[in-house]
Design an enzyme around this catalytic site. Structure first.
Site, PDB file in Angstrom:
ATOM      1  N   ASP A 144       0.835  -1.204   0.000  1.00  0.00           N
ATOM      2  CA  ASP A 144       0.000   0.000   0.000  1.00  0.00           C
ATOM      3  C   ASP A 144       0.866   1.248   0.000  1.00  0.00           C
ATOM      4  OD1 ASP A 144      -2.009   1.845   0.163  1.00  0.00           O
ATOM      5  OD2 ASP A 144      -2.415   1.510   2.296  1.00  0.00           O
ATOM      6  N   LYS A 152       1.389   8.042   0.621  1.00  0.00           N
ATOM      7  CA  LYS A 152       1.850   8.043   2.004  1.00  0.00           C
ATOM      8  C   LYS A 152       3.222   8.701   2.094  1.00  0.00           C
ATOM      9  CE  LYS A 152      -0.265   3.567   3.272  1.00  0.00           C
ATOM     10  NZ  LYS A 152      -1.140   4.018   4.365  1.00  0.00           N
ATOM     11  N   ASP A 198      -0.096  -4.934   4.847  1.00  0.00           N
ATOM     12  CA  ASP A 198      -1.482  -4.543   4.618  1.00  0.00           C
ATOM     13  C   ASP A 198      -2.333  -5.698   4.073  1.00  0.00           C
ATOM     14  OD1 ASP A 198      -3.219  -2.477   5.118  1.00  0.00           O
ATOM     15  OD2 ASP A 198      -3.047  -1.578   3.129  1.00  0.00           O
ATOM     16  N   ARG A 234     -11.235  -0.510   2.372  1.00  0.00           N
ATOM     17  CA  ARG A 234     -12.691  -0.625   2.430  1.00  0.00           C
ATOM     18  C   ARG A 234     -13.296  -0.804   1.039  1.00  0.00           C
ATOM     19  NH1 ARG A 234     -12.950   5.019   5.414  1.00  0.00           N
ATOM     20  NH2 ARG A 234     -10.973   4.094   6.097  1.00  0.00           N
TER      21      ARG A 234
END
Length: 507
Positions: free
Chosen positions: A263, A270, A281, A344
């Site tokens: 990720d 990030k 992750d 999600r």
């Protein structure tokens, strides 16, 4: 090399060390002869994790001929349960690096435990503490010296019960180690395709059904969330469906795991320091795979279906952009406001698939939110869901497994925080406001009326240092919880029964 485990009633010959456990109760210390002399001078008080080493019995010439004795502390008597036994066994094996054959007198490890629970806990703690990952070192570290773990059941413990307990402990430890190994593997090796191959190999070995969906399949199945996240990566995504089918199943339980194999945050990139552990992750997917692989050997009575949603989240030229809208499997349109809230999105599709099978319950695991780490730290998972009965069962399973969680609410008046100007739903709420709860409310939109529980394992899935039976790196958190839930699963039946917290209204 994984040590062999055996169960015997009496102490065999050829042992290098024998481990006993005591609580910190003064009477228990006195009964064990530890209230005087060397024990006190060495500061041994029975505190959890303390280890006192004593030389074995000598012969007539004064030479040590018997096995080394290790006495390990359990802590206060009222805390001497399964987790204390696991941690004590871990402390003992860490203190005996030069021993090849170690025996545990399990009666002392379980003053509060019934049946074979102490034997199982000791084996789990010892095996997981001895776990190592040296696959990518040019010169592998010396492996743990311990090659043989002996459980001394004693006369009071039926040998058959202790043997079954030890076997189950070995199975759980092996499942946790599989999850750890997958998460610890560098992300350019543990790609979505590689994890799918591992799932196929596990299915073949354990007699599971397996189906791997490639990009064409994902489009045909309308998995818009998974495809959106995968767009920025050169690595193709995969969705894996596994199924364990016992004879005469009592119920069906669906397990869903977030599998972001790396990720970067996507275009909502990030900071560099936040990427260094982002191979972890996919800990949720690794936990689901580990648990499915253990079901047959544990004799789980429920049918178990698992979904692994696997992709990278990268900032390539085709990456999903803030402001883009996609359609999830269940027809819900989602506006992506932050591409780093990607877990999600892939879970939305996997949860939709799980709900379509109308299982008795759905449990998903995900390293989902930094807010969970802020709220609960690195040792406790966040637990959210739509059914009081399932939340209680998952929470109790975590307690038995030594994987604590804390139940958070899903208040309906927070649902408006996910309102979008252009779609049915936004993928994030306002910054700094109930991040873990809002993520749970997002996921709730994709489970229909099925009883559902979500474990946010962002904190405990990865350890910054070695403690107890968890080594630095991937912990395999969630595997033992799932297996404890499944071993003792009691059907819930019917649609979800909303927990009290979900029915709360503003003051």
């Amino acid at each position: 090399m994984t040590p062999t485990c055996e169960v015997v009633a009496d102490r065999p010959d050829g042992l290098d060390a024998v481990v006993r456990a005591v609580t910190s109760d003064p009477a228990a210390l006195a009964a064990a002869g530890l209230d005087r002399g060397g024990a006190r001078r060495q500061g041994f008080t029975g505190k959890a994790g303390q280890v006192l080493l004593r030389a074995g019995a000598g012969d007539s010439d004064g030479a040590d001929t018997g096995p080394l004795e290790a006495v390990v502390g359990l802590g206060p008597p009222d805390e001497a349960g399964r987790e204390a036994a696991r941690r004590a066994a871990a402390a003992a094996v860490r203190a005996l690096p030069g021993c090849r054959s170690v025996a545990f007198e399990v009666a002392g490890f379980g003053p509060m435990l019934a049946g074979g629970a102490a034997a199982r806990a000791v084996v789990e703690g010892a095996l997981l503490a001895l776990d190592r990952l040296d696959d990518f070192r040019s010169a592998p570290e010396d492996p743990p010296a311990i090659e043989r773990l002996v459980v001394l059941a004693g006369a009071a413990q039926p040998l058959a019960a202790a043997t079954d307990a030890v076997r189950r402990g070995e199975v759980v430890a092996e499942a946790v180690r599989q999850a750890r190994r997958l998460v610890n593997t560098p992300p350019s090796d543990a790609t979505p395709r590689a994890i799918a191959e591992e799932a196929v190999a596990t299915a073949e070995r354990e007699g599971l059904e397996v189906r791997v969906l490639d990009e064409d399949d994902l489009r045909a199945e309308r998995l818009g969330g998974l495809l959106a996240v995968a767009r920025g990566s050169a690595e193709p995504p995969r969705l894996v469906r596994l199924a364990y089918r016992p004879d005469a199943p009592t119920a069906t339980v669906a397990l869903v795991g977030k599998g972001i194999t790396f990720d970067s945050g996507g275009l909502s990139l990030k900071p560099p320091a936040s990427m260094t552990t982002m191979k972890y992750d996919m800990s949720g997917a690794a936990a689901v795979l580990g648990a499915l692989g253990a079901c047959r050997r544990l004799g789980v009575g429920a049918e178990v279906v698992g979904f692994l949603a696997l992709t990278e989240n990268m900032p390539g030229g085709r990456a999903v952009k803030p402001g883009d809208v996609f359609t999830a499997r269940n027809g819900t349109t989602v506006e992506v406001l932050n591409t780093d809230a990607e877990g999600r999105l892939v879970l939305a599709d996997a949860l939709s698939l799980a709900a379509e099978e109308a299982p008795d319950a759905i449990v998903d695991l995900a390293t989902l939110t930094g807010a969970a780490v802020t709220a609960l730290g690195k040792s406790v998972a966040g637990l959210l869901g739509n059914d009081e009965r399932l939340l209680a069962a998952v929470g109790e399973a975590g307690r038995v497994a030594g994987e604590p969680s804390w139940t958070l609410p899903l208040p309906p008046f927070y649902r408006k925080l996910l309102d979008s100007n252009v779609a049915d739903l936004a993928n994030i709420g306002p910054a700094g406001q109930a991040g873990t709860v809002v993520a749970g409310l997002f996921l709730e939109r994709f489970v229909g009326d099925r009883p559902w529980a979500h474990l946010d394992i962002a904190g405990p899935a990865y350890a910054d240092d070695t403690s107890g039976y968890r080594n630095k790196g991937a912990t395999g958190f969630g595997v033992a919880t799932l297996l404890a839930l499944l071993e003792a699963y009691q059907p819930i039946g019917g649609p979800a029964s909303a927990p009290t917290a979900s029915r709360a209204v503003p003051a």
